[in-house]
Design a protein around this motif. Sequence first.
Motif, PDB file in Angstrom:
ATOM      1  N   SER A 175       6.171   4.029   1.484  1.00  0.00           N
ATOM      2  CA  SER A 175       6.010   5.477   1.387  1.00  0.00           C
ATOM      3  C   SER A 175       4.553   5.904   1.545  1.00  0.00           C
ATOM      4  CB  SER A 175       6.572   5.979   0.039  1.00  0.00           C
ATOM      5  OG  SER A 175       6.684   7.367   0.014  1.00  0.00           O
ATOM      6  N   ALA A 176       3.832   5.208   2.398  1.00  0.00           N
ATOM      7  CA  ALA A 176       2.434   5.562   2.634  1.00  0.00           C
ATOM      8  C   ALA A 176       2.346   6.868   3.413  1.00  0.00           C
ATOM      9  CB  ALA A 176       1.732   4.447   3.397  1.00  0.00           C
ATOM     10  N   SER A 177       1.269   7.614   3.173  1.00  0.00           N
ATOM     11  CA  SER A 177       1.134   8.926   3.808  1.00  0.00           C
ATOM     12  C   SER A 177      -0.208   9.059   4.515  1.00  0.00           C
ATOM     13  CB  SER A 177       1.263  10.031   2.758  1.00  0.00           C
ATOM     14  OG  SER A 177       1.021  11.302   3.326  1.00  0.00           O
ATOM     15  N   PHE A 178      -0.169   9.679   5.712  1.00  0.00           N
ATOM     16  CA  PHE A 178      -1.389  10.011   6.438  1.00  0.00           C
ATOM     17  C   PHE A 178      -1.949  11.355   5.993  1.00  0.00           C
ATOM     18  CE2 PHE A 178       0.794   7.071   9.280  1.00  0.00           C
ATOM     19  CZ  PHE A 178      -0.231   6.234   9.698  1.00  0.00           C
ATOM     20  N   GLY A 179      -1.107  12.195   5.367  1.00  0.00           N
ATOM     21  CA  GLY A 179      -1.557  13.489   4.878  1.00  0.00           C
ATOM     22  C   GLY A 179      -1.682  14.559   5.944  1.00  0.00           C
TER      23      GLY A 179
ATOM     24  N   PRO B 269       8.099   7.080  -4.390  1.00  0.00           N
ATOM     25  CA  PRO B 269       8.584   6.277  -5.531  1.00  0.00           C
ATOM     26  C   PRO B 269       9.143   7.079  -6.696  1.00  0.00           C
ATOM     27  CG  PRO B 269       6.509   5.393  -4.741  1.00  0.00           C
ATOM     28  CD  PRO B 269       6.743   6.665  -3.983  1.00  0.00           C
ATOM     29  N   VAL B 270       8.690   8.323  -6.893  1.00  0.00           N
ATOM     30  CA  VAL B 270       9.211   9.086  -8.038  1.00  0.00           C
ATOM     31  C   VAL B 270      10.707   9.309  -7.923  1.00  0.00           C
ATOM     32  CG1 VAL B 270       6.990  10.224  -8.467  1.00  0.00           C
ATOM     33  CG2 VAL B 270       8.695  11.369  -7.031  1.00  0.00           C
ATOM     34  N   PHE B 271      11.238   9.292  -6.695  1.00  0.00           N
ATOM     35  CA  PHE B 271      12.675   9.489  -6.502  1.00  0.00           C
ATOM     36  C   PHE B 271      13.481   8.228  -6.818  1.00  0.00           C
ATOM     37  CE2 PHE B 271      10.960  12.913  -3.874  1.00  0.00           C
ATOM     38  CZ  PHE B 271      11.807  13.968  -4.181  1.00  0.00           C
ATOM     39  N   LEU B 272      12.832   7.081  -6.839  1.00  0.00           N
ATOM     40  CA  LEU B 272      13.561   5.825  -7.035  1.00  0.00           C
ATOM     41  C   LEU B 272      14.148   5.688  -8.436  1.00  0.00           C
ATOM     42  CD1 LEU B 272      11.109   3.340  -5.244  1.00  0.00           C
ATOM     43  CD2 LEU B 272      13.209   4.345  -4.318  1.00  0.00           C
TER      44      LEU B 272
ATOM     45  N   VAL C  43       0.849  -1.183   0.000  1.00  0.00           N
ATOM     46  CA  VAL C  43       0.000   0.000   0.000  1.00  0.00           C
ATOM     47  C   VAL C  43       0.889   1.239   0.000  1.00  0.00           C
ATOM     48  CG1 VAL C  43      -0.215   0.007   2.530  1.00  0.00           C
ATOM     49  CG2 VAL C  43      -1.889   1.232   1.125  1.00  0.00           C
ATOM     50  N   GLY C  44       0.537   2.238  -0.813  1.00  0.00           N
ATOM     51  CA  GLY C  44       1.312   3.465  -0.934  1.00  0.00           C
ATOM     52  C   GLY C  44       1.707   3.664  -2.387  1.00  0.00           C
ATOM     53  N   SER C  45       2.332   4.792  -2.744  1.00  0.00           N
ATOM     54  CA  SER C  45       2.566   5.899  -1.809  1.00  0.00           C
ATOM     55  C   SER C  45       1.299   6.749  -1.748  1.00  0.00           C
ATOM     56  CB  SER C  45       3.768   6.740  -2.275  1.00  0.00           C
ATOM     57  OG  SER C  45       3.475   7.501  -3.438  1.00  0.00           O
ATOM     58  N   ASP C  46       1.465   8.038  -1.852  1.00  0.00           N
ATOM     59  CA  ASP C  46       0.347   8.968  -1.857  1.00  0.00           C
ATOM     60  C   ASP C  46      -0.387   8.943  -0.515  1.00  0.00           C
ATOM     61  OD1 ASP C  46      -1.062  11.029  -3.032  1.00  0.00           O
ATOM     62  OD2 ASP C  46      -1.385   9.957  -4.888  1.00  0.00           O
ATOM     63  N   VAL C  47      -1.440   9.753  -0.407  1.00  0.00           N
ATOM     64  CA  VAL C  47      -2.141   9.922   0.872  1.00  0.00           C
ATOM     65  C   VAL C  47      -3.194   8.826   1.006  1.00  0.00           C
ATOM     66  CG1 VAL C  47      -3.308  11.560   2.366  1.00  0.00           C
ATOM     67  CG2 VAL C  47      -1.734  12.393   0.631  1.00  0.00           C
ATOM     68  N   VAL C  48      -2.725   7.619   1.230  1.00  0.00           N
ATOM     69  CA  VAL C  48      -3.604   6.451   1.265  1.00  0.00           C
ATOM     70  C   VAL C  48      -4.239   6.229   2.636  1.00  0.00           C
ATOM     71  CG1 VAL C  48      -2.472   5.225  -0.621  1.00  0.00           C
ATOM     72  CG2 VAL C  48      -1.589   4.986   1.710  1.00  0.00           C
ATOM     73  N   TRP C  49      -3.696   6.867   3.674  1.00  0.00           N
ATOM     74  CA  TRP C  49      -4.198   6.648   5.028  1.00  0.00           C
ATOM     75  C   TRP C  49      -4.896   7.885   5.590  1.00  0.00           C
ATOM     76  CZ3 TRP C  49       0.838   3.785   6.914  1.00  0.00           C
ATOM     77  CH2 TRP C  49       0.775   2.447   6.483  1.00  0.00           C
TER      78      TRP C  49
ATOM     79  N   SER D 178       6.552   1.386   6.092  1.00  0.00           N
ATOM     80  CA  SER D 178       7.319   2.588   5.797  1.00  0.00           C
ATOM     81  C   SER D 178       6.350   3.698   5.426  1.00  0.00           C
ATOM     82  CB  SER D 178       8.336   2.360   4.669  1.00  0.00           C
ATOM     83  OG  SER D 178       7.701   2.219   3.412  1.00  0.00           O
ATOM     84  N   VAL D 179       6.726   4.932   5.736  1.00  0.00           N
ATOM     85  CA  VAL D 179       5.887   6.091   5.491  1.00  0.00           C
ATOM     86  C   VAL D 179       6.689   7.139   4.725  1.00  0.00           C
ATOM     87  CG1 VAL D 179       4.367   5.735   7.463  1.00  0.00           C
ATOM     88  CG2 VAL D 179       6.495   7.015   7.764  1.00  0.00           C
ATOM     89  N   ARG D 180       5.978   8.150   4.210  1.00  0.00           N
ATOM     90  CA  ARG D 180       6.617   9.134   3.344  1.00  0.00           C
ATOM     91  C   ARG D 180       7.089  10.376   4.084  1.00  0.00           C
ATOM     92  NH1 ARG D 180       3.073  11.165  -1.585  1.00  0.00           N
ATOM     93  NH2 ARG D 180       2.251  12.534   0.037  1.00  0.00           N
ATOM     94  N   GLU D 181       6.404  10.746   5.179  1.00  0.00           N
ATOM     95  CA  GLU D 181       6.770  11.942   5.922  1.00  0.00           C
ATOM     96  C   GLU D 181       7.316  11.586   7.296  1.00  0.00           C
ATOM     97  OE1 GLU D 181       4.216  12.759   2.759  1.00  0.00           O
ATOM     98  OE2 GLU D 181       3.321  11.972   4.596  1.00  0.00           O
ATOM     99  N   PRO D 182       8.276  12.369   7.808  1.00  0.00           N
ATOM    100  CA  PRO D 182       8.780  12.119   9.162  1.00  0.00           C
ATOM    101  C   PRO D 182       7.669  12.093  10.204  1.00  0.00           C
ATOM    102  CG  PRO D 182      10.211  13.673   8.027  1.00  0.00           C
ATOM    103  CD  PRO D 182       9.017  13.459   7.130  1.00  0.00           C
ATOM    104  N   SER D 183       6.645  12.928  10.028  1.00  0.00           N
ATOM    105  CA  SER D 183       5.535  12.935  10.978  1.00  0.00           C
ATOM    106  C   SER D 183       4.785  11.611  10.972  1.00  0.00           C
ATOM    107  CB  SER D 183       4.563  14.072  10.659  1.00  0.00           C
ATOM    108  OG  SER D 183       4.035  13.928   9.345  1.00  0.00           O
ATOM    109  N   GLY D 184       4.845  10.899   9.855  1.00  0.00           N
ATOM    110  CA  GLY D 184       4.191   9.594   9.765  1.00  0.00           C
ATOM    111  C   GLY D 184       4.810   8.577  10.708  1.00  0.00           C
TER     112      GLY D 184
END
Length: 383
Positions: A160-164, A211-214, A127-133, A187-193
Motif C-alpha cells: 500500500s505504498a503511495s506516491f502522493g 492497512p487501517v482497513f485490514l 515499505v508502506g503504507s503512507d506517502v513513502v515515495w 503494491s500501491v495504495r491509489e489506482p494512479s500509483g
Amino acid sequence: MKIAVITHWWCFENYGQILQGYAFQKFLKLHGHYSFIIKYFPGSAFSDKITLRRVFIKMLSPKQLYKSIMAIVKGSRRIHENRKMRIGKLRDFDGFKTANMNFTKKIYRSYNELIKSDEIEADVYSVGSDVVWKMLPFNNDGKVMFLDFGQNDARRISYSASFGDADISDEYVRFATPLMAKIDSVSVREPSGVDICKRLFRNDAVCVMDPVFLLGADYYRNKFSIPVKRAGVFGYFLRMTQKVPVDEINTVANIKNLGEIRYVSVYDDMNLPVDKLVNPTIPEWISMIGSANLFITNSFHGASMAIILHTPFIVMLKSNGEGMDNRLLGLLSRLGLKDRIYGSNSTNMLGIVENHINWRVVDCQLKSELEISYKYLKDNCII
C-alpha cells in the motif's frame, strides 16, 4: 517470519501517520509474524530545502540565499517546538507507540548507517503504507524507501505504498526504475500509483487497501471501546489551502441538531475556533470518529476510519483536487463515495448530510477491494 517495515513514524500530531503503522503491525502479529518499524529519519530526506533553493537561487546571491534559508529553517523550528510543547504531551503519541508498537532502538540518520546495522536483519523488508515515495532525494538516502539495504536473501515487498501524486517527473523515473526492479512484489495504495509503476516498468503492481482497513470495524470498536450512541460533530484537518467553513458547520449542526462541535488540527490551527480545539490521544481520536453524528475532514486516514466505522462524513479537499488530494480521490472513487466531497457539483454541506450513505453498498465494494489486498498478502506468504 521477522518483518522489518520502512514507513513514516515520527510525527507527534498526525494521527493517520501513526495509525497506519500500528494497524499493519497488529495485522502481522495476528497472523503470527514479528514485525518492527525501522526508525529511519535522515536530515536530507523529506525536506523543503531543495524546493527553497530552486525558488530563491535565481533571485538571490549565495550569501543572501544562505541567510534566507537559515531564517526560514529557524522560524519553522521555533514554531514546531512551540507546537510540540503545547500539544505533543496531550496527544501522547510516544506513550501509544511504546505500549503498542515495535521499533528499532536506534534512529538511523542515513543510508550508510542502515547498511552497516545488524539490528535490522529480517526475513522480509516491507515499505508502506503512507506517502513513502514522495519528496525523496535522488541519492543513497532516497534509495532507502525502495528497500535498497538489508540482507540480500530477504524478500522485499511494498504494501500500500503511495506516491502522493498522480504523476512523477522524468528525473524520478530515471532514479527509481532500477530500484523498483529489485523489489520482489509491488503494491500501491491509489489506482494512479499503478499507472506510475508502469512508467517504472512494473506492470505487475497491484492496488490494495491501506492497512487501517485490514483490521475491520469490530477490532476498533472492541479495542478502543467506541460508544454505541452517537453524539456531536467532529472536524479533523491537516493544513489546508482554503479556510474551513466554520460558520456553515455551525449552521448544519444547529439545523440537524447534531450536538457539540469539536476540532482537531495538524501542523497549524488554521481558522478553527480556539475554544473548540481539543487534543485527544490516538484511542480517543478513534473513538471520537466512531461515535460522531458527523465527521468532517481533509485527511485520508480520517476518512478511512469514518468509512470503517460507518460514521456519516464529509470530505474537504486540501488543494482543490490536486497533489496530495489524489489519495482521497482514489479512495472515494473506489468505494463509490465521491458525493461526500464538499464543493463538488456545487453541493453544500447540508445537502451532503441529508444524502445518507448506503453502507451496505459501500461494505460490498470494500469487501471486493479487501479480497485483492488479502490475495496480495497471501501470495507473499504474509497470510
